[in-house]
Design a protein around this motif. Structure first.
Motif, PDB file in Angstrom:
ATOM      1  N   HIS A  93       1.514  16.253   1.219  1.00  0.00           N
ATOM      2  CA  HIS A  93       2.386  15.239   2.776  1.00  0.00           C
ATOM      3  C   HIS A  93       2.284  14.021   2.891  1.00  0.00           C
ATOM      4  O   HIS A  93       3.813  13.213   3.374  1.00  0.00           O
ATOM      5  CB  HIS A  93       2.871  16.141   3.456  1.00  0.00           C
ATOM      6  CG  HIS A  93       2.052  16.396   4.237  1.00  0.00           C
ATOM      7  ND1 HIS A  93       0.576  16.328   4.397  1.00  0.00           N
ATOM      8  CD2 HIS A  93       1.507  15.394   5.929  1.00  0.00           C
ATOM      9  CE1 HIS A  93       0.198  16.529   5.397  1.00  0.00           C
ATOM     10  NE2 HIS A  93       0.006  16.290   6.287  1.00  0.00           N
ATOM     11  N   THR A  94       0.828  13.445   2.780  1.00  0.00           N
ATOM     12  CA  THR A  94       0.297  12.349   3.536  1.00  0.00           C
ATOM     13  C   THR A  94       1.165  10.865   2.588  1.00  0.00           C
ATOM     14  O   THR A  94       0.855   9.963   2.803  1.00  0.00           O
ATOM     15  CB  THR A  94      -0.910  12.465   3.215  1.00  0.00           C
ATOM     16  OG1 THR A  94      -1.500  12.442   1.868  1.00  0.00           O
ATOM     17  CG2 THR A  94      -1.910  13.077   4.208  1.00  0.00           C
ATOM     18  N   TYR A 150       1.553   8.456  -5.917  1.00  0.00           N
ATOM     19  CA  TYR A 150       1.394  10.014  -5.430  1.00  0.00           C
ATOM     20  C   TYR A 150       2.491  11.249  -6.310  1.00  0.00           C
ATOM     21  O   TYR A 150       2.512  11.822  -7.045  1.00  0.00           O
ATOM     22  CB  TYR A 150       1.662   9.827  -4.610  1.00  0.00           C
ATOM     23  CG  TYR A 150       0.721  11.214  -3.329  1.00  0.00           C
ATOM     24  CD1 TYR A 150      -0.154  10.438  -2.218  1.00  0.00           C
ATOM     25  CD2 TYR A 150       0.773  12.022  -3.404  1.00  0.00           C
ATOM     26  CE1 TYR A 150      -0.247  11.926  -1.963  1.00  0.00           C
ATOM     27  CE2 TYR A 150       0.189  13.549  -2.497  1.00  0.00           C
ATOM     28  CZ  TYR A 150      -0.395  12.999  -1.970  1.00  0.00           C
ATOM     29  OH  TYR A 150      -0.855  14.210  -0.689  1.00  0.00           O
ATOM     30  N   TYR A 170       7.472  12.664  10.141  1.00  0.00           N
ATOM     31  CA  TYR A 170       6.785  13.722  10.272  1.00  0.00           C
ATOM     32  C   TYR A 170       7.113  14.856  10.807  1.00  0.00           C
ATOM     33  O   TYR A 170       7.354  16.539  10.711  1.00  0.00           O
ATOM     34  CB  TYR A 170       5.279  14.194  11.176  1.00  0.00           C
ATOM     35  CG  TYR A 170       3.911  13.246  10.705  1.00  0.00           C
ATOM     36  CD1 TYR A 170       3.148  11.632  10.995  1.00  0.00           C
ATOM     37  CD2 TYR A 170       3.758  14.289  10.213  1.00  0.00           C
ATOM     38  CE1 TYR A 170       2.325  11.571  10.835  1.00  0.00           C
ATOM     39  CE2 TYR A 170       2.094  13.575   9.387  1.00  0.00           C
ATOM     40  CZ  TYR A 170       1.861  12.603   9.589  1.00  0.00           C
ATOM     41  OH  TYR A 170       0.787  11.462   9.334  1.00  0.00           O
ATOM     42  N   TYR A 185       2.272  22.220  11.825  1.00  0.00           N
ATOM     43  CA  TYR A 185       1.865  21.281  11.311  1.00  0.00           C
ATOM     44  C   TYR A 185       2.526  19.844  11.941  1.00  0.00           C
ATOM     45  O   TYR A 185       2.109  19.323  12.853  1.00  0.00           O
ATOM     46  CB  TYR A 185       0.961  21.830   9.657  1.00  0.00           C
ATOM     47  CG  TYR A 185      -0.482  20.111  10.256  1.00  0.00           C
ATOM     48  CD1 TYR A 185       0.149  18.820   8.945  1.00  0.00           C
ATOM     49  CD2 TYR A 185      -1.556  20.125  10.366  1.00  0.00           C
ATOM     50  CE1 TYR A 185       0.147  17.694   8.891  1.00  0.00           C
ATOM     51  CE2 TYR A 185      -2.169  19.345   9.578  1.00  0.00           C
ATOM     52  CZ  TYR A 185      -1.345  17.734   9.176  1.00  0.00           C
ATOM     53  OH  TYR A 185      -2.299  17.139   8.849  1.00  0.00           O
ATOM     54  N   PHE A 218       3.350  20.395   3.106  1.00  0.00           N
ATOM     55  CA  PHE A 218       1.724  20.905   3.566  1.00  0.00           C
ATOM     56  C   PHE A 218       1.032  20.351   2.358  1.00  0.00           C
ATOM     57  O   PHE A 218       0.798  22.776   1.873  1.00  0.00           O
ATOM     58  CB  PHE A 218       1.769  21.082   5.149  1.00  0.00           C
ATOM     59  CG  PHE A 218       0.274  20.825   4.671  1.00  0.00           C
ATOM     60  CD1 PHE A 218      -0.819  22.162   4.965  1.00  0.00           C
ATOM     61  CD2 PHE A 218      -0.119  20.835   6.141  1.00  0.00           C
ATOM     62  CE1 PHE A 218      -1.841  22.519   5.115  1.00  0.00           C
ATOM     63  CE2 PHE A 218      -1.481  20.196   6.633  1.00  0.00           C
ATOM     64  CZ  PHE A 218      -2.357  21.047   6.088  1.00  0.00           C
ATOM     65  N   PRO A 219      -0.391  20.773   1.940  1.00  0.00           N
ATOM     66  CA  PRO A 219      -1.241  19.543   2.215  1.00  0.00           C
ATOM     67  C   PRO A 219      -0.982  18.057   1.531  1.00  0.00           C
ATOM     68  O   PRO A 219      -1.522  17.192   1.109  1.00  0.00           O
ATOM     69  CB  PRO A 219      -2.638  19.679   2.296  1.00  0.00           C
ATOM     70  CG  PRO A 219      -2.503  20.388   0.469  1.00  0.00           C
ATOM     71  CD  PRO A 219      -1.018  21.427   0.535  1.00  0.00           C
ATOM     72  N   TYR A 247       0.953  -1.000   0.056  1.00  0.00           N
ATOM     73  CA  TYR A 247      -0.082   0.023   0.232  1.00  0.00           C
ATOM     74  C   TYR A 247       0.596   0.830   0.088  1.00  0.00           C
ATOM     75  O   TYR A 247       0.272   1.763  -0.671  1.00  0.00           O
ATOM     76  CB  TYR A 247      -0.453  -0.341   1.151  1.00  0.00           C
ATOM     77  CG  TYR A 247      -1.829   0.712   1.604  1.00  0.00           C
ATOM     78  CD1 TYR A 247      -0.891   1.984   2.617  1.00  0.00           C
ATOM     79  CD2 TYR A 247      -2.482   2.087   0.960  1.00  0.00           C
ATOM     80  CE1 TYR A 247      -1.561   2.997   2.664  1.00  0.00           C
ATOM     81  CE2 TYR A 247      -3.332   2.989   1.041  1.00  0.00           C
ATOM     82  CZ  TYR A 247      -3.033   3.738   2.061  1.00  0.00           C
ATOM     83  OH  TYR A 247      -3.283   4.880   2.574  1.00  0.00           O
ATOM     84  N   LEU A 272       4.457  15.652  17.901  1.00  0.00           N
ATOM     85  CA  LEU A 272       4.339  15.018  18.592  1.00  0.00           C
ATOM     86  C   LEU A 272       3.542  14.175  19.612  1.00  0.00           C
ATOM     87  O   LEU A 272       3.562  13.189  20.985  1.00  0.00           O
ATOM     88  CB  LEU A 272       3.348  16.508  19.425  1.00  0.00           C
ATOM     89  CG  LEU A 272       3.744  17.048  21.034  1.00  0.00           C
ATOM     90  CD1 LEU A 272       5.334  17.147  21.449  1.00  0.00           C
ATOM     91  CD2 LEU A 272       3.217  18.204  20.779  1.00  0.00           C
ATOM     92  N   VAL A 273       2.339  13.635  18.925  1.00  0.00           N
ATOM     93  CA  VAL A 273       1.402  13.335  18.961  1.00  0.00           C
ATOM     94  C   VAL A 273       1.523  11.016  18.863  1.00  0.00           C
ATOM     95  O   VAL A 273       0.447  10.381  18.909  1.00  0.00           O
ATOM     96  CB  VAL A 273      -0.651  12.752  18.908  1.00  0.00           C
ATOM     97  CG1 VAL A 273      -0.836  14.564  19.872  1.00  0.00           C
ATOM     98  CG2 VAL A 273      -0.443  13.544  17.571  1.00  0.00           C
ATOM     99  N   GLN A 274       2.183  11.031  17.819  1.00  0.00           N
ATOM    100  CA  GLN A 274       2.758   9.673  17.483  1.00  0.00           C
ATOM    101  C   GLN A 274       3.108   9.047  18.801  1.00  0.00           C
ATOM    102  O   GLN A 274       3.684   8.713  19.882  1.00  0.00           O
ATOM    103  CB  GLN A 274       3.701   9.999  16.332  1.00  0.00           C
ATOM    104  CG  GLN A 274       3.119  10.717  15.171  1.00  0.00           C
ATOM    105  CD  GLN A 274       2.326  10.103  14.331  1.00  0.00           C
ATOM    106  OE1 GLN A 274       1.960   9.124  14.406  1.00  0.00           O
ATOM    107  NE2 GLN A 274       1.590  11.223  13.917  1.00  0.00           N
ATOM    108  N   LYS A 281       1.312   3.793  -2.766  1.00  0.00           N
ATOM    109  CA  LYS A 281       0.583   5.138  -2.893  1.00  0.00           C
ATOM    110  C   LYS A 281       1.866   6.160  -3.163  1.00  0.00           C
ATOM    111  O   LYS A 281       1.223   7.439  -3.877  1.00  0.00           O
ATOM    112  CB  LYS A 281       0.592   5.369  -1.212  1.00  0.00           C
ATOM    113  CG  LYS A 281      -0.156   6.511  -0.506  1.00  0.00           C
ATOM    114  CD  LYS A 281      -0.929   6.711   0.654  1.00  0.00           C
ATOM    115  CE  LYS A 281      -1.703   7.946   1.124  1.00  0.00           C
ATOM    116  NZ  LYS A 281      -1.966   7.808   2.306  1.00  0.00           N
ATOM    117  N   CYS A 285       3.150  19.239  15.576  1.00  0.00           N
ATOM    118  CA  CYS A 285       2.612  18.390  16.298  1.00  0.00           C
ATOM    119  C   CYS A 285       2.062  17.751  15.817  1.00  0.00           C
ATOM    120  O   CYS A 285       1.881  16.810  17.011  1.00  0.00           O
ATOM    121  CB  CYS A 285       1.069  20.110  16.008  1.00  0.00           C
ATOM    122  SG  CYS A 285       1.037  21.872  16.666  1.00  0.00           S
ATOM    123  N   VAL A 286       1.651  17.182  15.085  1.00  0.00           N
ATOM    124  CA  VAL A 286       1.584  15.707  14.882  1.00  0.00           C
ATOM    125  C   VAL A 286       2.175  14.737  14.946  1.00  0.00           C
ATOM    126  O   VAL A 286       2.297  13.982  15.408  1.00  0.00           O
ATOM    127  CB  VAL A 286       0.830  16.015  13.456  1.00  0.00           C
ATOM    128  CG1 VAL A 286       0.825  14.225  12.796  1.00  0.00           C
ATOM    129  CG2 VAL A 286       0.061  17.079  12.873  1.00  0.00           C
TER     130      VAL A 286
END
Lengths: 512, 175
Positions: free
Chosen positions: A240-241, A172, A316, A299, A237-238, A164, A305-307, A168, A302-303
């Motif tokens: 980057h996914t 992309y 990130y 961004y 961004f945006p 996957y 931070l919570v991984q 991607k 921040c993201v």
């Protein structure tokens, strides 16, 4: 031999590919042969690049070691390569990281080692080609060719959702690159309309006078088309996914080359092609890009931070750090550009180190969850020291390379758009937060019996491949002038070109 | 914790001697602070009087001695350290509750915002848009696939219809 001496860059580009292909002449015997062959080949390429580096003349901003040969005459496409201060260190970064990756994959890759080594060398070839190409079509060929080995590296040797992630990544990036092809074809036709002959060579195309005047003008659309391709690669961004998936699922070596080198190609593309070709339109776009990059910085931080997965956190953090690069580039002043190029090199070193260290942990405990590690400072002190050095480099502690890059970028950004620089400064704080919190959770605290089972400290091989990067962190951080010396003339030319786009000036600058 | 405090106390006591006032014998470093502000502060601002210097010295010594006596009384005489800290002592004991204030004002809100950014913006909006394009092309394929029946009669029918449309376009001078 004489042929090689006058075609140094061609030799550099194709030697990894040739050395890699040579492996298929030998029947697939013991895996260790191919490991050694890959390591020796990539090391030889590194030495080769050092020879080119030695002969590079740092005072001149023009292209050096230029090779130009006709390729597809009817369409004006030529085989045109050259190196200047901007690509010099990026090339060295590539050739340095590849042998390091071979060393780091020694025990990590056990299956189909020959294929792995080949794809890595093939990737090195295409990346070097992209850095050195001066003909737009040639650049596009290398740019797209790069995706193939990367796809296989992620898709075959990666983790659970590798297919996957590989798909991607490929779709992309390829989708983003198609507008760039359209723009290239448009430019080639424009050259025919304005000068009577087709040409895809960069100096020729820089002489084009395209109508400017807003984002919908010819220059504006050309810029947007190029920017789409490079923005996906950076990643900005945006768009980057694809990055978190690609990095987490890729094998350690794949992540290192992806973060250490491939991301830089986005920034390099902006510097080499997008910005000079649409220089008159840049004032329209630069505030937008500066704000987007500031958002990307905060961004990404921040993201991160919570991984709960270390590799995703570092992925990130890459988004955040590359935001700084774009911020510096679009500041439209020389300080920002210097910082942006330097930060590209810094990021290769520091994030490369971080991924290598995650790989070290993964090899021992086969998990990348933060929860699985605690108190490593007591059990693996050498690893801790290296991890902390990588952390300090990442958060731009003065004395490390990260500080030089980030400081220059923020200074340049402040000169252009002060409030954007404020947001970028916030990113510095957040950067320190997530990295130091990560270190606190896995390195410090009480070492747990269960969690520390099977954790051994860095062995000789690992120390050998981490040491050059540690060395670079401090060398680049304490004596940046050495590196700026060879970069400055080309950088100055770049800054002047994009702030005063005049055909005569361009002609002069390229030595035509 | 005591050893660093001792070191700091010694340095604090010694540091004061860097700027002994004029009338007490002069400075170890002459005009220490004056030199720092030489170009900035205009001379016309004047000098403080001796009285002010005496006053300030006595005030700071009084405050320091007062605190020494207060801490002796609180911790030795009244043995405060054995009891639960209450009131203002509690505030001091918990270092002005700064950690808790930070936690509430910054840490938790940033954390919650970041989780929202990740779970909503990244996963539900951006990634969803990417996957939408994938699903759209798959859906389109499924639709178009229904035309590929494999029956020659159906293909011939479509060909005839197309030919008729072309003829009609010719006849009505559209093409």
């Amino acid at each position: 031999m004489e042929f090689l001496r006058s075609h140094l860059l061609t030799g550099l580009i194709f030697s990894p590919l040739i050395l890699g292909a040579a492996m298929f002449l030998v029947p697939a015997g013991k895996a260790s042969w191919f490991r050694v062959w890959g390591l020796v080949s990539s090391f030889l390429v590194f030495v080769f690049s050092l020879c080119i580096y030695r002969r590079f003349q740092g005072e001149s901003g023009a292209l050096q070691f230029v090779e130009r040969a006709g390729w597809i005459h009817q369409s004006g496409i030529s085989y045109f390569i050259g190196i200047d201060g901007i690509s010099l260190y990026l090339v060295l970064l590539t050739t340095l990281l590849t042998p390091i990756i071979f060393l780091s994959s020694w025990r990590a890759v056990e299956e189909r080692v020959r294929d792995y080594a080949f794809f890595l060398l093939f990737l090195e070839s295409t990346v070097l080609g992209a850095f050195l190409a001066q003909d737009l079509f040639l650049f596009y060929v290398f740019w797209e060719a790069m995706l193939i080995p990367m796809f296989f590296l992620i898709g075959v040797w990666g983790s659970a959702q590798r297919v996957y992630a590989a798909q991607k990544f490929l779709l992309y990036t390829a989708a983003g690159s198609v507008p760039m092809l359209v723009a290239i074809i448009y430019l080639v036709f424009q050259h025919k309309a304005q000068f009577g002959s087709y040409s895809a060579a960069l100096p020729d195309l820089l002489r084009l006078s395209l109508p400017a005047g807003g984002a919908a003008s010819a220059q504006g659309l050309v810029f947007i088309a190029f920017a789409l391709a490079f923005a996906v690669k950076v990643p900005l961004f945006p768009l980057h996914t694809w990055l978190p998936d690609a990095h987490v699922q890729a094998p350690t070596g794949g992540s290192v080359i992806l973060a250490g080198v491939l991301l830089k190609l986005g920034g390099y593309g902006f510097m080499r092609f997008a910005m000079p070709l649409a220089a008159a339109e840049l004032p329209t776009f630069s505030p937008w890009f500066m704000w987007i990059s500031a958002v990307a910085i905060v961004y990404g931080a921040c993201v991160a931070l919570v991984q709960d997965d270390i590799k995703k956190l570092v992925a990130y953090s890459s988004v955040s750090h590359m935001g700084y690069v774009i911020l510096g580039l679009f500041s439209m002043n020389e300080i920002g550009h210097m910082g942006a190029l330097y930060q590209m090199l810094n990021h290769g070193v520091s994030t490369g180190m971080l991924f290598l260290l995650v790989g070290v942990l993964y090899e021992r405990k086969h998990t990348k969850e933060i929860r699985a590690y605690s108190g490593l400072a007591r059990t693996v002190p050498l690893f801790t020291i290296t991890m902390l050095i990588a952390t300090f480099s990442s958060i731009a502690l003065p004395g490390t390379n990260g500080f030089v890059g980030e400081f220059l970028i923020l200074q340049g950004a402040f000169l252009a758009q002060p409030w954007v620089a404020v947001l970028g400064g916030l990113g510095v704080i957040l950067g320190a937060v997530y990295m130091l919190w990560l270190c606190q959770r896995i390195l410090f605290g009480r070492p747990d019996e269960e969690k520390s089972k099977g954790l051994t400290d860095l062995n000789w091989r690992e120390a050998v491949y981490l040491l050059p990067l540690v060395f670079l962190v401090f060398w680049m951080g304490l004596y940046p002038r050495y590196f700026f010396g060879k970069m400055e003339p080309s950088l100055r030319q770049f800054s002047q070109r994009i702030s005063a786009p005049a055909a005569a000036e361009v002609n002069h600058a390229y030595g035509n | 914790m005591t050893v660093p405090l001792i070191i700091l106390a010694v340095l604090a006591a010694a540091g004061g001697f860097l700027a002994v006032p004029h009338f007490l014998g002069g400075h170890v470093i002459p005009n220490f602070l004056e030199n720092l502000f030489a170009g900035v502060v205009p001379e016309s601002l004047g000098h403080g009087s001796h009285a002010m210097e005496w006053g300030l010295m006595l005030l700071s010594v009084a405050v320091a001695t007062g605190c020494l006596w207060l801490s002796y009384w609180l911790y030795v005489v009244k043995k405060l350290k054995d009891r639960e800290p209450r009131g203002f002592t509690a505030v001091l004991f918990n270092s002005y509750y700064l950690n808790e204030i930070y936690e509430a004002a910054f840490v938790r809100s940033v954390h919650r915002a970041s989780v929202a950014l990740w779970k909503y913006v990244d996963v539900r909006i951006i990634d969803a848009a990417v996957l939408l394009s994938a699903r759209a092309s798959q859906a389109g394929g499924r639709l178009v696939r229904t035309f590929q029946t494999g029956h020659l009669e159906h293909y011939l029918l479509v060909m005839m219809a197309g030919l008729l449309m072309l003829l009609a376009a010719f006849v009505t001078r559209l093409i």
